[in-house]
Design a protein around this motif. Structure first.
Motif, PDB file in Angstrom:
ATOM      1  N   GLY A 122     -41.898  12.840   1.924  1.00 49.88           N
ATOM      2  CA  GLY A 122     -43.245  12.820   1.381  1.00 49.88           C
ATOM      3  C   GLY A 122     -43.374  13.629   0.105  1.00 49.88           C
ATOM      4  O   GLY A 122     -44.330  13.471  -0.645  1.00 49.88           O
ATOM      5  N   MET A 123     -42.393  14.508  -0.165  1.00 51.31           N
ATOM      6  CA  MET A 123     -42.431  15.285  -1.402  1.00 51.31           C
ATOM      7  C   MET A 123     -42.121  14.417  -2.610  1.00 51.31           C
ATOM      8  O   MET A 123     -42.548  14.726  -3.713  1.00 51.31           O
ATOM      9  CB  MET A 123     -41.432  16.453  -1.327  1.00 51.31           C
ATOM     10  CG  MET A 123     -41.857  17.532  -0.363  1.00 51.31           C
ATOM     11  SD  MET A 123     -40.899  19.045  -0.459  1.00 51.31           S
ATOM     12  CE  MET A 123     -39.238  18.496  -0.242  1.00 51.31           C
ATOM     13  N   GLY A 182     -39.884  14.632  12.013  1.00 49.02           N
ATOM     14  CA  GLY A 182     -40.991  15.231  11.276  1.00 49.02           C
ATOM     15  C   GLY A 182     -40.555  15.930  10.009  1.00 49.02           C
ATOM     16  O   GLY A 182     -41.223  15.855   8.973  1.00 49.02           O
ATOM     17  N   THR A 183     -39.412  16.602  10.075  1.00 49.47           N
ATOM     18  CA  THR A 183     -38.923  17.325   8.904  1.00 49.47           C
ATOM     19  C   THR A 183     -38.504  16.373   7.798  1.00 49.47           C
ATOM     20  O   THR A 183     -38.869  16.559   6.637  1.00 49.47           O
ATOM     21  CB  THR A 183     -37.749  18.230   9.298  1.00 49.47           C
ATOM     22  OG1 THR A 183     -38.186  19.108  10.329  1.00 49.47           O
ATOM     23  CG2 THR A 183     -37.263  19.032   8.114  1.00 49.47           C
ATOM     24  N   THR A 184     -37.737  15.355   8.140  1.00 50.26           N
ATOM     25  CA  THR A 184     -37.309  14.421   7.091  1.00 50.26           C
ATOM     26  C   THR A 184     -38.472  13.581   6.587  1.00 50.26           C
ATOM     27  O   THR A 184     -38.477  13.197   5.416  1.00 50.26           O
ATOM     28  CB  THR A 184     -36.179  13.510   7.591  1.00 50.26           C
ATOM     29  OG1 THR A 184     -36.574  12.896   8.811  1.00 50.26           O
ATOM     30  CG2 THR A 184     -34.911  14.289   7.802  1.00 50.26           C
ATOM     31  N   LEU A 185     -39.457  13.310   7.415  1.00 51.01           N
ATOM     32  CA  LEU A 185     -40.644  12.614   6.922  1.00 51.01           C
ATOM     33  C   LEU A 185     -41.402  13.496   5.941  1.00 51.01           C
ATOM     34  O   LEU A 185     -41.906  13.020   4.920  1.00 51.01           O
ATOM     35  CB  LEU A 185     -41.544  12.195   8.084  1.00 51.01           C
ATOM     36  CG  LEU A 185     -42.736  11.321   7.733  1.00 51.01           C
ATOM     37  CD1 LEU A 185     -42.269   9.991   7.157  1.00 51.01           C
ATOM     38  CD2 LEU A 185     -43.602  11.082   8.951  1.00 51.01           C
ATOM     39  N   GLY A 201     -33.944  23.243  -6.425  1.00 46.79           N
ATOM     40  CA  GLY A 201     -34.629  22.346  -5.493  1.00 46.79           C
ATOM     41  C   GLY A 201     -33.654  21.724  -4.505  1.00 46.79           C
ATOM     42  O   GLY A 201     -33.918  21.689  -3.299  1.00 46.79           O
ATOM     43  N   PHE A 202     -32.509  21.250  -5.010  1.00 49.98           N
ATOM     44  CA  PHE A 202     -31.499  20.696  -4.112  1.00 49.98           C
ATOM     45  C   PHE A 202     -30.924  21.770  -3.196  1.00 49.98           C
ATOM     46  O   PHE A 202     -30.678  21.528  -2.012  1.00 49.98           O
ATOM     47  CB  PHE A 202     -30.371  20.026  -4.906  1.00 49.98           C
ATOM     48  CG  PHE A 202     -30.682  18.627  -5.308  1.00 49.98           C
ATOM     49  CD1 PHE A 202     -30.901  17.645  -4.362  1.00 49.98           C
ATOM     50  CD2 PHE A 202     -30.759  18.288  -6.649  1.00 49.98           C
ATOM     51  CE1 PHE A 202     -31.186  16.350  -4.730  1.00 49.98           C
ATOM     52  CE2 PHE A 202     -31.046  16.996  -7.027  1.00 49.98           C
ATOM     53  CZ  PHE A 202     -31.263  16.021  -6.070  1.00 49.98           C
ATOM     54  N   ALA A 203     -30.721  22.969  -3.726  1.00 53.97           N
ATOM     55  CA  ALA A 203     -30.191  24.056  -2.908  1.00 53.97           C
ATOM     56  C   ALA A 203     -31.170  24.445  -1.804  1.00 53.97           C
ATOM     57  O   ALA A 203     -30.767  24.698  -0.667  1.00 53.97           O
ATOM     58  CB  ALA A 203     -29.866  25.262  -3.783  1.00 53.97           C
ATOM     59  N   SER A 204     -32.450  24.480  -2.122  1.00 53.91           N
ATOM     60  CA  SER A 204     -33.435  24.858  -1.100  1.00 53.91           C
ATOM     61  C   SER A 204     -33.566  23.784  -0.033  1.00 53.91           C
ATOM     62  O   SER A 204     -33.672  24.101   1.159  1.00 53.91           O
ATOM     63  CB  SER A 204     -34.790  25.149  -1.744  1.00 53.91           C
ATOM     64  OG  SER A 204     -35.307  23.984  -2.343  1.00 53.91           O
TER      65      SER A 204
END
Length: 138
Positions: free
Chosen positions: A104-105, A97-100, A10-13
């Protein structure tokens, strides 16, 4: 064992997606222009689907070529700052938008998520700005 592997992957992705975002942030403005030209021409019935797509791609190529040509040929610092800002602003919006979306995950509140997204926008916009300012005039 599997939980640890899931956390590491998950961290790698997320790291890979962030690297990809920083790498492609310079191309956010041409992509934005292509999407807007396509939407405008297709929604108003000016061109059919394929013609509008090709026109949007042509507009994106023109924006990228003119932006890089101005940055590569101009020695005027005000013009270089203005062109770099115009090309880096959509990258900052994409970073927001990407970091939001990434925040949100997780289980994060609204205010910390928007603060984190603002920090992400500053980082991505700053990275795009730095890459654009690295283009040396001839």
């Amino acid at each position: 064992m599997l939980l640890g592997l899931g956390i590491v992957l998950g961290f790698a992705s997320i790291g890979f997606l962030c690297w990809l975002l920083f790498l492609c942030a310079v191309y956010a403005a041409p992509l934005f222009v292509a999407a807007m030209v396509y939407t405008m021409l297709y929604d108003h019935g000016v061109l059919s689907g394929a013609h509008a797509v090709f026109t949007g791609i042509a507009a994106a190529i023109l924006v990228l070529a003119f932006g890089q040509a101005i940055l590569a040929s101009s020695r005027d610092p005000a013009l270089r700052v203005a062109v770099s800002a115009l090309l880096a602003l959509p990258a900052a919006l994409a970073g927001f938008g990407t970091t939001l979306g990434f925040s949100g995950m997780g289980d994060m509140g609204t205010i910390p998520a928007y603060l984190f997204a603002t920090f992400g926008a500053l980082c991505v916009g700053g990275a795009a700005w730095a890459r654009l300012c690295a283009i040396q005039p001839a």
